[in-house]
Design a protein around this motif. Structure first.
Motif, PDB file in Angstrom:
ATOM      1  N   LEU A  68       0.825  -1.218   0.000  1.00  0.00           N
ATOM      2  CA  LEU A  68       0.000   0.000   0.000  1.00  0.00           C
ATOM      3  C   LEU A  68       0.856   1.263   0.000  1.00  0.00           C
ATOM      4  O   LEU A  68       0.495   2.265  -0.620  1.00  0.00           O
ATOM      5  N   THR A  69       1.988   1.204   0.675  1.00  0.00           N
ATOM      6  CA  THR A  69       2.818   2.418   0.759  1.00  0.00           C
ATOM      7  C   THR A  69       3.676   2.611  -0.491  1.00  0.00           C
ATOM      8  O   THR A  69       4.119   3.722  -0.759  1.00  0.00           O
ATOM      9  N   VAL A  70       3.906   1.515  -1.215  1.00  0.00           N
ATOM     10  CA  VAL A  70       4.692   1.652  -2.453  1.00  0.00           C
ATOM     11  C   VAL A  70       3.807   2.182  -3.589  1.00  0.00           C
ATOM     12  O   VAL A  70       4.265   2.917  -4.456  1.00  0.00           O
ATOM     13  N   LEU A  71       2.555   1.832  -3.560  1.00  0.00           N
ATOM     14  CA  LEU A  71       1.647   2.170  -4.662  1.00  0.00           C
ATOM     15  C   LEU A  71       1.640   3.661  -5.058  1.00  0.00           C
ATOM     16  O   LEU A  71       1.700   3.976  -6.243  1.00  0.00           O
ATOM     17  N   PRO A  72       1.587   4.592  -4.102  1.00  0.00           N
ATOM     18  CA  PRO A  72       1.535   6.010  -4.509  1.00  0.00           C
ATOM     19  C   PRO A  72       2.697   6.439  -5.388  1.00  0.00           C
ATOM     20  O   PRO A  72       2.579   7.366  -6.178  1.00  0.00           O
ATOM     21  N   ASN A  73       3.824   5.716  -5.267  1.00  0.00           N
ATOM     22  CA  ASN A  73       4.976   6.076  -6.090  1.00  0.00           C
ATOM     23  C   ASN A  73       4.663   5.948  -7.578  1.00  0.00           C
ATOM     24  O   ASN A  73       5.249   6.635  -8.408  1.00  0.00           O
ATOM     25  N   PHE A  74       3.732   5.078  -7.906  1.00  0.00           N
ATOM     26  CA  PHE A  74       3.418   4.848  -9.320  1.00  0.00           C
ATOM     27  C   PHE A  74       2.291   5.744  -9.822  1.00  0.00           C
ATOM     28  O   PHE A  74       1.856   5.628 -10.958  1.00  0.00           O
ATOM     29  N   VAL A  75       1.819   6.596  -8.955  1.00  0.00           N
ATOM     30  CA  VAL A  75       0.796   7.561  -9.381  1.00  0.00           C
ATOM     31  C   VAL A  75       1.511   8.840  -9.812  1.00  0.00           C
ATOM     32  O   VAL A  75       2.343   9.363  -9.073  1.00  0.00           O
ATOM     33  N   ASN A  76       1.179   9.296 -11.003  1.00  0.00           N
ATOM     34  CA  ASN A  76       1.835  10.484 -11.548  1.00  0.00           C
ATOM     35  C   ASN A  76       1.549  11.720 -10.694  1.00  0.00           C
ATOM     36  O   ASN A  76       0.477  11.843 -10.097  1.00  0.00           O
ATOM     37  N   TRP A  77       2.500  12.641 -10.702  1.00  0.00           N
ATOM     38  CA  TRP A  77       2.324  13.858  -9.914  1.00  0.00           C
ATOM     39  C   TRP A  77       1.110  14.672 -10.368  1.00  0.00           C
ATOM     40  O   TRP A  77       0.509  15.396  -9.574  1.00  0.00           O
ATOM     41  N   VAL A  78       0.767  14.555 -11.654  1.00  0.00           N
ATOM     42  CA  VAL A  78      -0.405  15.291 -12.141  1.00  0.00           C
ATOM     43  C   VAL A  78      -1.646  14.821 -11.371  1.00  0.00           C
ATOM     44  O   VAL A  78      -2.472  15.623 -10.917  1.00  0.00           O
ATOM     45  N   VAL A  79      -1.724  13.506 -11.208  1.00  0.00           N
ATOM     46  CA  VAL A  79      -2.885  12.943 -10.511  1.00  0.00           C
ATOM     47  C   VAL A  79      -2.817  13.267  -9.016  1.00  0.00           C
ATOM     48  O   VAL A  79      -3.805  13.698  -8.410  1.00  0.00           O
ATOM     49  N   VAL A  80      -1.619  13.086  -8.464  1.00  0.00           N
ATOM     50  CA  VAL A  80      -1.463  13.347  -7.021  1.00  0.00           C
ATOM     51  C   VAL A  80      -1.831  14.795  -6.701  1.00  0.00           C
ATOM     52  O   VAL A  80      -2.577  15.076  -5.754  1.00  0.00           O
ATOM     53  N   LEU A 127       3.644  15.808   0.862  1.00  0.00           N
ATOM     54  CA  LEU A 127       3.211  15.056  -0.320  1.00  0.00           C
ATOM     55  C   LEU A 127       4.335  14.174  -0.856  1.00  0.00           C
ATOM     56  O   LEU A 127       4.093  13.048  -1.304  1.00  0.00           O
ATOM     57  N   ARG A 128       5.557  14.695  -0.808  1.00  0.00           N
ATOM     58  CA  ARG A 128       6.690  13.890  -1.279  1.00  0.00           C
ATOM     59  C   ARG A 128       6.862  12.662  -0.400  1.00  0.00           C
ATOM     60  O   ARG A 128       7.142  11.560  -0.888  1.00  0.00           O
TER      61      ARG A 128
END
Lengths: 533, 317
Positions: free
Chosen positions: B127-139, B182-183
């Motif tokens: 679960l904690t690794v997943l956000p890394n694969f979300v583009n910054w545009v989406v984040v 956020l980072r």
């Protein structure tokens, strides 16, 4: 060895896949003359991705009807100039670009991104037929940096305000900045929509573009697109002045700061990504007021009534204050529309340029199709040759009051075809049509009266932006410095005076006084001795 | 023992090849082929563009080279308050990054290492690794919406408790903290992987010895785990200075707006804006060269400090 073979095979796959994905392929062969056109503009049909199926039918029809190969690239609206710049910097764009204004056209010419139109079209009879004013609008030192898309009486801007909210609060339509402030306070605090909830604010905007009258009212008008404050000054002999140097700019910024600090100005106003998003906040009933094209107020009423049947907008053509006892709203005069830029290095540039003129200024059906959409589907000629717009519906089935989906490649060019306003497609609602006509007539009267009595001002013809090499080099910096100054003062990060001191210092650093001097010299005037950096 | 055997084999092969004077052997060719794409990439994107740095000293336009201008762009930049403001903003975010973003994955890895229920550990890690694969545009879009004063549920909560809504992305002082948060949210899980890998190599006997010596969990962490992680932390710390300013461009560009630009304009976004958006290539290149010089100086300095003060007297190069 098997490993090596496998590795090489894998690498080959990667390379082949990359080539395929990046579209290295033969270009389709076409015998039709090509016209490459980049725009964000889809007339009144919203941004490129909206009502896509309706929009996509235009180009195939047009190409078959005129036996051409019109290739349109759409860029989304927010940050359009920046996207154009990126595409130019990376060399991925060619052909003709519709841009936002003369400053951009001059900038692109100055850095070698665009071509001079004149050698390409000077023998074209349609170019020679244009009004001299139209021909000269985007001419800089003998170079035609952009091709004009229109020649029509200037559109006016005004503030649009919820009349039904004013009525609910027992207020008259504001005429002065003080009355306006009161209205904004009551729009925010006194439940103007009678919902029983704290769900409204006074006004919204998209940066300073939709906030210009808040400056005009203090006698410090912005340039014609609200992008900065260097403008020909109706209060000072029409010379170029930087309005930020005038003492009343402090009061103008303080007014904005008060509106913001008290929550009367939409708190997200300076981060709203597009004009469309700001307009949506108005017609959806969140904000009660916005500054926009005068003719849009009919649209605001129509849109708002989809949410609130009692909604009604009226225009305020200009506000006055102790600093400016007359309206100062840009209006009147003739405008040349957005310039078309010919990208440097465009193949067959001369052919493309002449094709554009031959089609959209030389052929009446192409001209009107570029304006109103597919011929005989969205419009047709009436018995006396007049244009008759045909009823049509949006994708969701609602009746459309807007022009048919098209690329908006042409605008009103009066000398060519009789200037004809779009009118209101009644769709069976005759009363609405009569109301619309009455309002249009009233606006026209007010504009005429404003110009005749010197209430309205026009920017000096052909000089909506300074004509100066120094300006072209730093105009982007000027826009940024201006916007930041206004934003920081409005949001209370610094006082208006501190913001203006910082502005002056930053403008000095980029040599702004030279810009004013050059721009005024081009007008045969000298710069103000009162307001200098 | 198995580990040392595995390491010895290529050394043997290499030694024999060296003695025979052969660079390419049956065994080494696949290895060279494997590194080839990375070398091509590095040469294409790191070395071939190097002469482009000269643009900083030229009047370079879309039309091409117009002439040499010496240090004119640097003088222009250094006279701009805005440029120095961007410089300071960059440092502010970088320092916050070193204070919070750098240690966060270490702390997270240590915490994760203490979880004994394997299935739970895996779920948390995934679960904690997943956000890394979300583009910054989406984040950025997600967080701008969540924190919106009008639509965001954070402000709904604040209102529900009788508070006044806060427009988080209009507060310049808050922006560097929000960005750092956020980072961390996006990168902590992914960055922790390398520390978890290092932790998996810690000899279990060390923990057993520590337990025999009476060490509790916390004592074990400080006496065994952290010293085991120290070389990895050091290498990553020093290497991080090579691209000390990188990784900020995308999130800052996505999140900035005129209201917070006094703290949200950083060198990278300034270079992008001046160099590409406004097509003032010379100016952009000058700012880029300035930034690269600082990165290089920092890297060399930190490497020197590491050599000077580490117990083994070694830097990373």
């Amino acid at each position: 060895m098997r490993k090596v073979t496998l590795l090489l095979f894998g690498l080959s796959l990667v390379v082949a896949g990359s080539l395929f994905a990046t579209g290295v392929q033969e270009e389709a062969v076409t015998e039709r003359p090509i016209l490459e056109y980049t725009t964000l503009f889809h007339f009144d049909s919203g941004d490129p991705t909206e009502n896509l199926d309706l929009k996509e039918e235009f180009t195939p029809w047009f190409n078959d009807y005129f036996n051409v190969d019109l290739r349109i690239t759409y860029f989304p609206r927010p940050e359009y100039p920046q996207r154009i710049s990126l595409a130019l910097a990376t060399g991925e764009i060619s052909g003709i670009i519709r841009h936002f204004g003369g400053a951009y056209a001059a900038e692109l010419w100055a850095d070698g991104s665009s071509m001079d139109w004149l050698p390409l079209i000077q023998d074209n009879p349609n170019w020679q037929k244009l009004e001299p004013g139209m021909q000269e609008e985007w001419m800089r030192d003998g170079v035609l940096v952009g091709f004009p898309t229109a020649w029509m009486p200037g559109r006016n801007f005004s503030r649009h305000i919820r009349k039904d909210w004013l009525d609910n609060l027992g207020l008259e339509v504001p005429q002065t900045i003080e009355e306006f402030y009161t209205a904004m306070r009551m729009f925010t605090e006194n439940d103007p929509n009678q919902s029983g909830q704290d769900d409204t604010v006074g006004l919204t905007t998209r940066t300073t573009w939709l906030l210009q009258d808040m400056f005009h009212a203090f006698g410090v008008p912005l340039n014609h697109v609200g992008g900065h404050a260097i403008t020909t000054d109706p209060h000072d002999g029409d010379r170029f002045n930087d309005q930020m140097l005038k003492p009343q700019m402090v009061a103008a910024l303080q007014n904005l700061a008060d509106l913001y600090a008290n929550g009367y100005l939409d708190p997200e106003a300076f981060s709203i990504p597009s004009g469309g998003a700001a307009r949506e906040r108005v017609w959806q009933g969140f904000a009660g007021s916005i500054y926009d094209w005068t003719h849009n107020y009919v649209w605001y009423t129509n849109q708002a009534r989809t949410v609130d049947p009692d909604a009604e907008f009226v225009p305020i053509l200009g506000l006055t204050s102790e600093y400016a006892d007359r309206y100062v709203n840009p209006g009147g005069g003739y405008g040349a529309g957005e310039p078309l830029i010919m990208v440097r290095g465009t193949r067959n540039a001369e052919e493309q340029a002449n094709l554009l003129l031959d089609l959209f200024l030389g052929n009446e059906i192409a001209y009107w199709s570029g304006r109103w959409g597919i011929y005989e589907k969205y419009w047709e000629f009436g018995p006396n040759g007049e244009i008759v717009r045909l009823p049509w519906k949006w994708t969701d089935g609602t009746p459309a009051y807007a022009p048919g989906p098209t690329i908006g490649i042409t605008n009103d060019v009066e000398p060519f075809f009789a200037l004809w306003q779009s009118g209101y497609i009644t769709q069976g609602n005759e009363q609405a049509s009569r109301d619309w006509q009455a309002r249009e007539t009233r606006i026209a009267e007010m504009v005429r009266e404003g110009l005749e009595t010197d209430i309205y001002f026009q920017y000096v013809s052909g000089h909506t932006e300074p004509r100066s090499e120094a300006y072209d080099a730093v105009s982007a910096d000027i826009r940024r410095i201006f916007l930041e100054t206004v934003t920081m003062a409005t949001t209370g990060q610094v006082t208006p005076q501190q913001a203006l001191d910082s502005y002056r210092s930053q403008m000095r650093a980029i040599g702004a006084q030279r810009i004013l001097d050059e721009a005024n010299a081009a007008l045969g005037k000298t710069s103000s001795t009162r307001w200098r950096y | 023992m198995a580990h040392s055997d595995a390491v010895a084999l290529p050394l043997d092969v290499s030694e024999k090849a060296r003695k025979k004077g052969k660079i390419f052997t049956k065994r080494s060719i696949p290895l060279y082929l494997m590194i080839l794409p990375a070398m091509i990439f590095t040469i294409m994107f790191q070395y071939i563009p190097l002469p482009g740095r000269l643009i900083a000293f030229t009047d370079f336009r879309t039309a091409g080279f117009q002439g040499w201008v010496g240090l004119q762009h640097f003088r222009f930049l250094f006279n701009l308050d805005y440029f120095w403001n961007a410089f300071i903003n960059t440092w502010r975010i970088v320092l916050l990054g070193y204070l919070f973003f750098f240690p966060a994955p270490i702390i997270f890895a240590l915490l994760l290492n203490e979880i004994r229920v394997k299935s739970f550990k895996k779920v948390v890690q995934t679960l904690t690794v997943l956000p890394n694969f979300v583009n910054w545009v989406v984040v950025s879009t997600i967080f701008i919406s969540i924190l919106s004063p009008r639509f965001g549920y954070v402000n709904d909560l604040i209102r529900a408790f009788g508070g006044e809504p806060i427009f988080f992305f209009s507060l310049p002082r808050l922006f560097p903290w929000l960005l750092t948060y956020l980072r961390i949210w996006k990168g902590v899980g992914y960055s922790a992987i390398i520390y978890l890998a290092a932790l998996s190599g810690v000899d279990a006997e060390l923990y057993e010895s520590a337990v025999i010596d009476g060490a509790g969990r916390i004592r074990q962490t400080f006496a065994v785990t952290l010293p085991a992680l120290a070389p990895t932390i050091l290498v990553l710390f020093v290497l991080s200075f090579a691209d000390v300013f990188s990784g900020l461009f995308e999130p800052v560009l996505m999140l900035q707006n005129p209201m917070i630009n006094s703290t949200a304009e950083i060198l990278d976004t300034y270079i992008y804006s001046v160099g590409l958006v406004n097509r003032r290539y010379g100016l952009g290149a000058a700012a880029g060269l300035f930034k690269a010089t600082i990165s290089m100086t920092l890297l060399l300095t930190v490497n020197w400090v590491t050599k000077r003060f580490s117990s083994e007297g070694r830097g990373i190069f």
